[in-house]
Structures are given as C-alpha cells and as structure tokens.
Design a protein around this motif. Structure first.
Motif, PDB file in Angstrom:
ATOM      1  N   SER A 100      46.078  30.820  46.182  1.00  0.00           N
ATOM      2  CA  SER A 100      44.911  31.642  46.505  1.00  0.00           C
ATOM      3  C   SER A 100      43.851  31.510  45.412  1.00  0.00           C
ATOM      4  CB  SER A 100      45.326  33.110  46.646  1.00  0.00           C
ATOM      5  OG  SER A 100      45.615  33.653  45.374  1.00  0.00           O
ATOM      6  N   LEU A 101      42.628  31.884  45.759  1.00  0.00           N
ATOM      7  CA  LEU A 101      41.536  31.829  44.776  1.00  0.00           C
ATOM      8  C   LEU A 101      41.818  32.735  43.588  1.00  0.00           C
ATOM      9  CD1 LEU A 101      38.290  31.777  46.940  1.00  0.00           C
ATOM     10  CD2 LEU A 101      39.146  29.985  45.463  1.00  0.00           C
ATOM     11  N   ARG A 102      42.375  33.888  43.870  1.00  0.00           N
ATOM     12  CA  ARG A 102      42.666  34.832  42.795  1.00  0.00           C
ATOM     13  C   ARG A 102      43.719  34.260  41.836  1.00  0.00           C
ATOM     14  NH1 ARG A 102      43.210  41.194  43.580  1.00  0.00           N
ATOM     15  NH2 ARG A 102      43.264  41.706  41.386  1.00  0.00           N
ATOM     16  N   GLU A 103      44.765  33.632  42.385  1.00  0.00           N
ATOM     17  CA  GLU A 103      45.790  33.020  41.534  1.00  0.00           C
ATOM     18  C   GLU A 103      45.202  31.875  40.717  1.00  0.00           C
ATOM     19  OE1 GLU A 103      49.820  33.720  44.205  1.00  0.00           O
ATOM     20  OE2 GLU A 103      48.531  32.008  44.640  1.00  0.00           O
ATOM     21  N   CYS A 104      44.365  31.060  41.353  1.00  0.00           N
ATOM     22  CA  CYS A 104      43.697  29.959  40.633  1.00  0.00           C
ATOM     23  C   CYS A 104      42.848  30.509  39.495  1.00  0.00           C
ATOM     24  CB  CYS A 104      42.815  29.159  41.584  1.00  0.00           C
ATOM     25  SG  CYS A 104      43.695  28.149  42.759  1.00  0.00           S
ATOM     26  N   SER A 105      42.154  31.595  39.786  1.00  0.00           N
ATOM     27  CA  SER A 105      41.294  32.210  38.784  1.00  0.00           C
ATOM     28  C   SER A 105      42.094  32.631  37.556  1.00  0.00           C
ATOM     29  CB  SER A 105      40.587  33.415  39.401  1.00  0.00           C
ATOM     30  OG  SER A 105      39.897  34.133  38.423  1.00  0.00           O
ATOM     31  N   HIS A 106      43.212  33.278  37.776  1.00  0.00           N
ATOM     32  CA  HIS A 106      44.043  33.745  36.660  1.00  0.00           C
ATOM     33  C   HIS A 106      44.705  32.591  35.922  1.00  0.00           C
ATOM     34  CE1 HIS A 106      43.550  37.989  37.227  1.00  0.00           C
ATOM     35  NE2 HIS A 106      43.862  37.901  38.519  1.00  0.00           N
ATOM     36  N   GLN A 107      45.228  31.633  36.681  1.00  0.00           N
ATOM     37  CA  GLN A 107      45.961  30.534  36.049  1.00  0.00           C
ATOM     38  C   GLN A 107      45.053  29.622  35.228  1.00  0.00           C
ATOM     39  OE1 GLN A 107      48.599  28.367  38.595  1.00  0.00           O
ATOM     40  NE2 GLN A 107      48.894  26.728  37.130  1.00  0.00           N
ATOM     41  N   PHE A 108      43.845  29.346  35.727  1.00  0.00           N
ATOM     42  CA  PHE A 108      42.971  28.390  35.057  1.00  0.00           C
ATOM     43  C   PHE A 108      41.861  29.044  34.242  1.00  0.00           C
ATOM     44  CE2 PHE A 108      44.873  26.127  38.631  1.00  0.00           C
ATOM     45  CZ  PHE A 108      45.429  25.053  37.963  1.00  0.00           C
ATOM     46  N   GLY A 109      41.820  30.373  34.215  1.00  0.00           N
ATOM     47  CA  GLY A 109      40.864  31.077  33.370  1.00  0.00           C
ATOM     48  C   GLY A 109      39.423  30.952  33.812  1.00  0.00           C
ATOM     49  N   MET A 110      39.195  30.953  35.127  1.00  0.00           N
ATOM     50  CA  MET A 110      37.843  30.853  35.670  1.00  0.00           C
ATOM     51  C   MET A 110      37.616  31.993  36.639  1.00  0.00           C
ATOM     52  SD  MET A 110      37.756  26.913  36.701  1.00  0.00           S
ATOM     53  CE  MET A 110      38.737  25.812  35.753  1.00  0.00           C
ATOM     54  N   SER A 111      36.363  32.290  36.873  1.00  0.00           N
ATOM     55  CA  SER A 111      36.073  33.344  37.832  1.00  0.00           C
ATOM     56  C   SER A 111      36.241  32.818  39.249  1.00  0.00           C
ATOM     57  CB  SER A 111      34.649  33.877  37.637  1.00  0.00           C
ATOM     58  OG  SER A 111      33.711  32.905  38.053  1.00  0.00           O
ATOM     59  N   VAL A 112      36.519  33.721  40.164  1.00  0.00           N
ATOM     60  CA  VAL A 112      36.655  33.362  41.576  1.00  0.00           C
ATOM     61  C   VAL A 112      35.335  32.795  42.084  1.00  0.00           C
ATOM     62  CG1 VAL A 112      37.047  34.293  43.895  1.00  0.00           C
ATOM     63  CG2 VAL A 112      38.487  35.035  42.000  1.00  0.00           C
ATOM     64  N   ASN A 113      34.228  33.395  41.646  1.00  0.00           N
ATOM     65  CA  ASN A 113      32.909  32.925  42.094  1.00  0.00           C
ATOM     66  C   ASN A 113      32.617  31.506  41.625  1.00  0.00           C
ATOM     67  OD1 ASN A 113      32.293  35.248  43.498  1.00  0.00           O
ATOM     68  ND2 ASN A 113      31.369  36.236  41.718  1.00  0.00           N
ATOM     69  N   ALA A 114      33.061  31.155  40.425  1.00  0.00           N
ATOM     70  CA  ALA A 114      32.835  29.797  39.932  1.00  0.00           C
ATOM     71  C   ALA A 114      33.609  28.789  40.774  1.00  0.00           C
ATOM     72  CB  ALA A 114      33.253  29.697  38.470  1.00  0.00           C
ATOM     73  N   ILE A 115      34.834  29.125  41.118  1.00  0.00           N
ATOM     74  CA  ILE A 115      35.635  28.219  41.949  1.00  0.00           C
ATOM     75  C   ILE A 115      35.022  28.091  43.335  1.00  0.00           C
ATOM     76  CG2 ILE A 115      37.910  27.853  42.989  1.00  0.00           C
ATOM     77  CD1 ILE A 115      39.091  29.361  40.545  1.00  0.00           C
ATOM     78  N   LYS A 116      34.566  29.217  43.901  1.00  0.00           N
ATOM     79  CA  LYS A 116      33.917  29.180  45.219  1.00  0.00           C
ATOM     80  C   LYS A 116      32.653  28.311  45.185  1.00  0.00           C
ATOM     81  CE  LYS A 116      35.157  33.640  47.229  1.00  0.00           C
ATOM     82  NZ  LYS A 116      34.618  34.933  47.658  1.00  0.00           N
ATOM     83  N   ALA A 117      31.876  28.440  44.110  1.00  0.00           N
ATOM     84  CA  ALA A 117      30.635  27.664  43.985  1.00  0.00           C
ATOM     85  C   ALA A 117      30.935  26.170  43.985  1.00  0.00           C
ATOM     86  CB  ALA A 117      29.874  28.061  42.721  1.00  0.00           C
ATOM     87  N   TRP A 118      31.996  25.759  43.298  1.00  0.00           N
ATOM     88  CA  TRP A 118      32.376  24.349  43.289  1.00  0.00           C
ATOM     89  C   TRP A 118      32.851  23.916  44.665  1.00  0.00           C
ATOM     90  CZ3 TRP A 118      32.588  20.315  39.721  1.00  0.00           C
ATOM     91  CH2 TRP A 118      32.048  20.611  38.473  1.00  0.00           C
ATOM     92  N   MET A 119      33.614  24.769  45.342  1.00  0.00           N
ATOM     93  CA  MET A 119      34.123  24.429  46.671  1.00  0.00           C
ATOM     94  C   MET A 119      32.983  24.259  47.668  1.00  0.00           C
ATOM     95  SD  MET A 119      37.439  26.940  46.875  1.00  0.00           S
ATOM     96  CE  MET A 119      37.241  27.107  48.616  1.00  0.00           C
TER      97      MET A 119
END
Length: 113
Positions: free
Chosen positions: A13-32
């Motif tokens: 999930s985005l939330r798990e990715c956020s915690h594991q890789f130390g990034m915000s959910v919004n940053a990951i969404k922006a890249w996606m």
C-alpha cells in the motif's frame, strides 16, 4: 523513489511504502501520476553539469600542482566561464548563494587554511 514505486506495484500500500522508504504518500502519488519528473528542486544551474564537472576537475588539478584555490579565484574562474552568457550574477561574479548551492552539489570541494 524507484524502489518505493516497485514495492507499490508489487502490492504494497502507499502508506506502507511511505513508512518503509521514508517518503510522503503525496510524493509517491506525484511520481505515479507523472506530476514529478525529477528529484531536483529549485532553479536550474547557471553552469551546465558538464562544465561544473570540468570546474571541479580544474580545482583538483590546481591542488595537485600545489596551487591553492581560494573562493575568490573560484568565483573569478566562474565569471570567466560565464563571460558570454546572460547570468543573474551581480557584475558577472557569482555570490554567496551560488557558492552555497555549488558546495551542496559538490561536497568533495573544501577549502582549507
């Protein structure tokens, strides 16, 4: 970022990715979503990366030849490189903010007394 995107594609999930890789959910969404193309923030550099690398090499060559490079001589060398370009430098010579950014991009450069 690439690892976070791969993990998300693998079912995390985005939330798990956020915690594991130390990034915000919004940053990951922006890249996606393709809203963010590069990691670099801020204005573009005055000197292209290839010329900056040549400038760093010049500094190390001067060091190897036992000629010290001062901040003033470095700034004059940059002014010489940018002589035929439009730059935001005052009187054609870079200022403190340019030096701070250059030092951040090239941490291998240090001045000693």
């Amino acid at each position: 970022m690439a690892a976070a995107l791969e993990a998300h594609d693998g079912g995390m999930s985005l939330r798990e990715c956020s915690h594991q890789f130390g990034m915000s959910v919004n940053a990951i969404k922006a890249w996606m979503e393709g809203r963010t193309k590069t990691k670099r923030k801020g204005p573009t550099t005055i000197i292209p990366p290839l010329e900056e690398k040549a400038l760093v090499n010049w500094e190390f060559q001067m060091q190897d030849a036992a000629h010290g490079v001062t901040l003033g001589s470095l700034k004059l060398k940059v002014a010489e490189l940018c002589q035929m370009r439009a730059t935001p430098f005052t009187n054609g010579v870079p200022g403190k903010s340019w030096w701070d950014s250059f030092r951040r991009r090239h941490p291998e450069i240090t001045f000693r007394t």
